[in-house]
Design an enzyme around this catalytic site. Structure first.
Site, PDB file in Angstrom:
ATOM      1  N   TYR A   1       1.674   0.704  -0.136  1.00 22.63           N
ATOM      2  CA  TYR A   1       2.321   0.154   1.056  1.00 22.63           C
ATOM      3  C   TYR A   1       1.772  -1.232   1.389  1.00 22.63           C
ATOM      4  O   TYR A   1       2.516  -2.208   1.533  1.00 22.63           O
ATOM      5  CB  TYR A   1       2.140   1.091   2.272  1.00 22.63           C
ATOM      6  CG  TYR A   1       2.493   0.368   3.541  1.00 22.63           C
ATOM      7  CD1 TYR A   1       3.822   0.192   3.893  1.00 22.63           C
ATOM      8  CD2 TYR A   1       1.511  -0.242   4.330  1.00 22.63           C
ATOM      9  CE1 TYR A   1       4.166  -0.546   5.013  1.00 22.63           C
ATOM     10  CE2 TYR A   1       1.846  -0.980   5.442  1.00 22.63           C
ATOM     11  CZ  TYR A   1       3.175  -1.128   5.785  1.00 22.63           C
ATOM     12  OH  TYR A   1       3.520  -1.874   6.873  1.00 22.63           O
TER      13      TYR A   1
ATOM     14  N   GLU B   1      -2.126  -5.212   8.699  1.00 20.76           N
ATOM     15  CA  GLU B   1      -1.623  -4.040   7.972  1.00 20.76           C
ATOM     16  C   GLU B   1      -2.708  -2.993   7.781  1.00 20.76           C
ATOM     17  O   GLU B   1      -2.446  -1.795   7.867  1.00 20.76           O
ATOM     18  CB  GLU B   1      -1.028  -4.457   6.618  1.00 20.76           C
ATOM     19  CG  GLU B   1       0.258  -5.267   6.730  1.00 20.76           C
ATOM     20  CD  GLU B   1       1.395  -4.485   7.389  1.00 20.76           C
ATOM     21  OE1 GLU B   1       1.305  -3.251   7.507  1.00 20.76           O
ATOM     22  OE2 GLU B   1       2.384  -5.122   7.818  1.00 20.76           O
TER      23      GLU B   1
ATOM     24  N   ASP C   1       6.949   2.633   4.778  1.00 22.34           N
ATOM     25  CA  ASP C   1       6.007   3.399   5.605  1.00 22.34           C
ATOM     26  C   ASP C   1       6.756   4.607   6.185  1.00 22.34           C
ATOM     27  O   ASP C   1       7.916   4.851   5.847  1.00 22.34           O
ATOM     28  CB  ASP C   1       5.367   2.521   6.690  1.00 22.34           C
ATOM     29  CG  ASP C   1       6.328   2.230   7.837  1.00 22.34           C
ATOM     30  OD1 ASP C   1       7.549   2.466   7.675  1.00 22.34           O
ATOM     31  OD2 ASP C   1       5.865   1.775   8.901  1.00 22.34           O
TER      32      ASP C   1
END
Ligand code: SF4
Length: 301
Positions: A117, A34, A135
């Protein structure tokens, strides 16, 4: 509006086989993926992700090395401050969480470099928790399918999280899978420039399509340029430092960009960001790669 069912069915058939989505992927690996994917496309992340986890399969291994090694391994992924933050996160996870990436969003948010996020992405994708994961791709699908707008406009975290939360299935594991499924739909089908509505599992209920796909006329995000910017110069300077076995002389850095003023500004920025250590003898090194004592006793000093 209900879109979870068709999106989940579509994902079951069309999802890309990406290593961080495979069963048994550790939470550390999900966090690494990520962080890398935040500003870098999948194709460029894939080899870097594999190499990173081969070298540091757990946070403790990375935490034990200087931050400069993280910056070196970051390679050409861009925005190398992420490497420093990931190193700091590894140190925090090792020292405060016994080497295990936390599952709680509040604890994840307390880690360096982990924002709204990434915290929810790790909690959902690594631990199967029920959180909205938002996102750019997700925002675009929701803006079109649910809100009937061609573009999501500038982000607004609280509003965006609420909009996606309202779409989540009740069962946590299903909600987590929906999170990645809607993201994939935005990446592969509901793309920014040319949505492939004919292949879309929610085409029959998409409000934007039902309205005739009107052009978006709301506020837009500024477009980022690259060529000729300080960011390009920073990338060139970092490439020299990463390729070198040790500290680099100033002329080696000067060779990558003719404009001394811009080069100096870019280098100052890298030093201020902690990505480059200026040594007392005028050379430059990746952060933490030269011990303070060695800096003072170096023969060129
Ligand atoms: S129908 Fe088209 S615009 Fe609507 S969500 Fe699907 S791909 Fe996007």
């Amino acid at each position: 509006m209900e879109i979870a069912e068709p999106v989940l069915d579509w994902y079951g058939e069309h999802a890309r086989d990406l290593p961080w989505r495979r069963r048994g992927t550790s939470a550390w690996a999900v966090l690494v993926s990520e962080m890398m994917l935040q500003q870098t496309p999948v194709a460029r992340v894939l080899p870097a992700y594999e190499a990173w986890l081969e070298r540091w399969p757990a946070p403790a291994g990375l935490a034990a090395e200087p931050a400069g090694e993280a910056v070196r391994m970051w390679g050409r992924l861009g925005y190398p401050r992420r490497a420093l933050r990931l190193h700091e996160a590894a140190v925090t996870i090792t020292e405060r969480h016994r080497g295990v990436v936390p599952a709680d969003v509040a604890e994840l948010l307390a880690l360096p470099g982990v924002g709204a996020y990434t915290a929810r992405a790790v909690a959902a994708f690594a631990y199967g928790r029920r959180h909205p994961v938002v996102d750019t791709n997700v925002r675009r699908v929701v803006a079109r399918a649910v809100q009937g707008q061609g573009d999501a406009g500038p982000p607004a975290t609280a509003r965006d999280l609420a909009a996606v939360e309202a779409l989540l299935p009740v069962e946590p594991a299903r909600a987590a899978r929906f999170g990645v499924a809607v993201m994939e739909l935005g990446a592969l089908v509901c793309t920014a420039r040319a949505p492939r509505c004919g292949l879309c599992p929610v085409r029959d209920r998409c409000r934007w399509r039902a309205a005739g796909s009107p052009p978006y006329d709301g506020p837009v995000r500024p477009v980022q340029t690259f060529a000729g910017t300080d960011r390009q110069v920073r990338g060139l300077l970092m490439a020299v430092l990463r390729a070198a076995d040790g500290p680099v002389e100033a002329p080696a850095l000067a060779a990558v960009w003719a404009d001394g003023t811009q080069r100096g500004r870019a280098l100052d920025g890298l030093v201020a960001d902690g990505l480059v250590d200026p040594l007392p003898d005028g050379r430059f090194a990746l952060p933490g790669s030269v011990a303070p004592a060695a800096q003072l006793t170096h023969p060129h000093g």
